[in-house]
Write an enzyme that holds these catalytic residues in place. Sequence first.
Site, mmCIF file in Angstrom:
data_model
loop_
_atom_site.group_PDB
_atom_site.id
_atom_site.type_symbol
_atom_site.label_atom_id
_atom_site.label_comp_id
_atom_site.label_asym_id
_atom_site.label_seq_id
_atom_site.Cartn_x
_atom_site.Cartn_y
_atom_site.Cartn_z
ATOM 1 C CG ASP A 83 -1.910 1.006 1.586
ATOM 2 O OD1 ASP A 83 -2.125 1.541 0.312
ATOM 3 O OD2 ASP A 83 -2.018 1.537 2.409
ATOM 4 C CD GLU A 111 0.988 -0.785 9.605
ATOM 5 O OE1 GLU A 111 -0.229 -1.064 9.144
ATOM 6 O OE2 GLU A 111 2.037 -1.332 8.864
ATOM 7 C CG ASN A 171 4.574 -4.420 7.389
ATOM 8 O OD1 ASN A 171 4.195 -3.965 8.250
ATOM 9 N ND2 ASN A 171 3.676 -4.433 6.181
ATOM 10 C CD GLU A 172 -0.206 -5.795 7.647
ATOM 11 O OE1 GLU A 172 -0.775 -5.826 6.449
ATOM 12 O OE2 GLU A 172 -0.706 -4.958 8.412
ATOM 13 C CE1 TYR A 176 -4.454 0.651 10.058
ATOM 14 C CE2 TYR A 176 -3.418 -1.636 9.950
ATOM 15 C CZ TYR A 176 -3.481 -0.062 9.979
ATOM 16 O OH TYR A 176 -2.371 0.505 9.530
HETATM 17 C C1 GCB Z 1 -1.101 -2.436 6.876
HETATM 18 C C2 GCB Z 1 0.077 -2.079 6.011
HETATM 19 C C3 GCB Z 1 0.463 -0.597 5.566
HETATM 20 C C4 GCB Z 1 -0.597 0.161 4.942
HETATM 21 C C5 GCB Z 1 -2.018 -0.219 6.126
HETATM 22 C C6 GCB Z 1 -3.089 0.658 5.888
HETATM 23 O O1 GCB Z 1 -1.362 -3.000 7.559
HETATM 24 O O2 GCB Z 1 1.255 -2.447 6.814
HETATM 25 O O3 GCB Z 1 1.481 -0.911 4.587
HETATM 26 O O4 GCB Z 1 -0.628 1.099 4.688
HETATM 27 O O5 GCB Z 1 -2.038 -1.252 6.749
HETATM 28 O O6 GCB Z 1 -3.478 1.893 5.947
HETATM 29 O O7 GCB Z 1 -3.841 -0.127 5.109
#
Ligand code: GCB
Length: 591
Positions: A161, A501, A396-397, A465
């Site tokens: 992303d 995050e 990462n992820e 999230y």
């Molecule tokens: C994530 C990613 C990151 C994205 C973010 C998002 O988990 O690690 O690269 O930008 O989510 O905003 O969706």
Amino acid sequence: MLYPIQNDRRNKLDLSGIWDFKTDPDSVGEPAGWANGLPDSRPMAVPGSWNEQYEDLFGYLDLAWYVTRTFVPSTWQGQRVFIRVGSANYHGTVYVNGVKVGEHEGGHLPFAFEITDHVRWDAENGVAISVENELRPTRVPSGNMTSSMGMFASTPRTTFDFYPFAGLHRPVVLYSVPQTYIEDITVVTGIDGADGTVAITVTLNAPVTGQGTATLTGGSQPLQVPLSFKDGVAQATLPVPGARFWSDKDPYLYTLTVKTDSDRYSLQVGIRTIAVQGGHILLNGQRVQMNGFGRHEDFIASGKGLNLPLMVKDYQLMRWTGANAYRTSHYPYSEEEMQLADREGFLIIDEIPAVSLQFDTDENIAARLRVCLQQIDEMIARDKNHPSVVMWCVANEPMPRNLSLAGLEGGGPADPAEGPGKAMLETLLARARELDPTRLVTIVTVMGGPLSWMEQCDVIGMNRYWGWYVLGGELDKAQNRLEQELDAVWEKWGKPIIMTEFGADTMAGMHGHPDVMWTEEYQADYIRRHLKVAAARDFIAGMQVWNFADFAAVQSIARVAGLNMKGIFTRTRQPKLAAHVLREFWVKQPD
Ligand code: GCB
């Protein structure tokens, strides 16, 4: 991989400036001799991404050529001369005076080739670099995968992303060193009560025997130890009585100078230790919280190119929020960034470009493993002496095959990616540990991924999230799920957790009462709740908001105007409401 410097034994010539540039979509440049000069060209700034410098190049990711000329003085003659590229994303091929001198795969990390035999003394020398950034499934990070993201499919077709900016992103320099030169220095610091130790390993480019010295200045008086080289290697330890330790609150730096018969090299040293104990991270034996951000190297016009004024401003803004830490999401940042972090006292999680690793075919996995190992080797070689770097992040992820954002593992059938993923991730963690046993290692985990992937980490990185991608607009329920999940992960592994995050896209200037998604109030509320949840949990060792600033992402229905808007600051660095929330939590303000 020492950073090139100028002193009485070494020379350095920075080729930053306006270069000639030309795209080469049909790969005709090499046979046509473009390495000697471009038939017609347009000006292009180096460092910088090409994508934002011209509108028609925005989506261009294929081959392109950069050419410049430089005078090399004969005062360098007798020395060995190298060309060093700070970052060419993704693949770079270097030519000097028309001769191909080497190529390198992978962006964001420096590479150098010896060019002594190709230099014309006291004359103009031609330097050409071709760069291409095709998105391929076997590259790291990957693109153009056959699997699709359904309605979230993006242009360009990344698995990640952020915009896949292309070009020469960091300075290109020529440097010269003596015939027998200091090839590498490794510094490991220790603490014993009020005293410090600085253990030094110096490697020369040749297996010679000889003498040298290592001198540490910056304390009340200079400290020196002799160095005895055998087979080109010398080791020594400098005791530093009553040392001033490096920390985020007092980023004190000493200067170490290594001298041999022919060479001299100086670098900055911060005396500090890093460790974990239960749910805590310990800096110099004391508990420390790593609060701050996931960031990006990203700005208007410069793209991912080194932008020094922006860097200084960003550090100032991070400090204004009270942050003391960040993660180099999702690739190693410039060496200049690391130097500034040493000086300003930021604690860094240093990450290779392994974003969204997929575990699909054996062949693809093996290809990516090779690249990831190379990236770990190069990152640690480059950054191992920075006191600011306290943790290596090797992914990462990484992605399960059947990602379900439902959260906690359990219940359903095991994911087919779990086994191959665990094997690869543990190989990467082991490599980082083997190369550098003095720092912590982590992977940053995705929501809904297998818990078993966390097993070998020193610190668990969690991207979550709740309240955005899942339970959006339902912050009470989201908070509840977050609390449950954090407690369950702590119970399972008993290791410190950093929320690497959490964030909510927010259109600056959009307000709402009640606070609905995308408004500044929603982001502020979302962040406040997360920080409160963390404050109530002793095992949370840091909260890193996604993201420091809005940044260029890909075009999709999830990204307004191609931007990820989870920034606490806008792309032009204006604060959103949530920036003030961070200050409430992270800056202890007098009433
Ligand atoms: C994530 C990613 C990151 C994205 C973010 C998002 O988990 O690690 O690269 O930008 O989510 O905003 O969706």
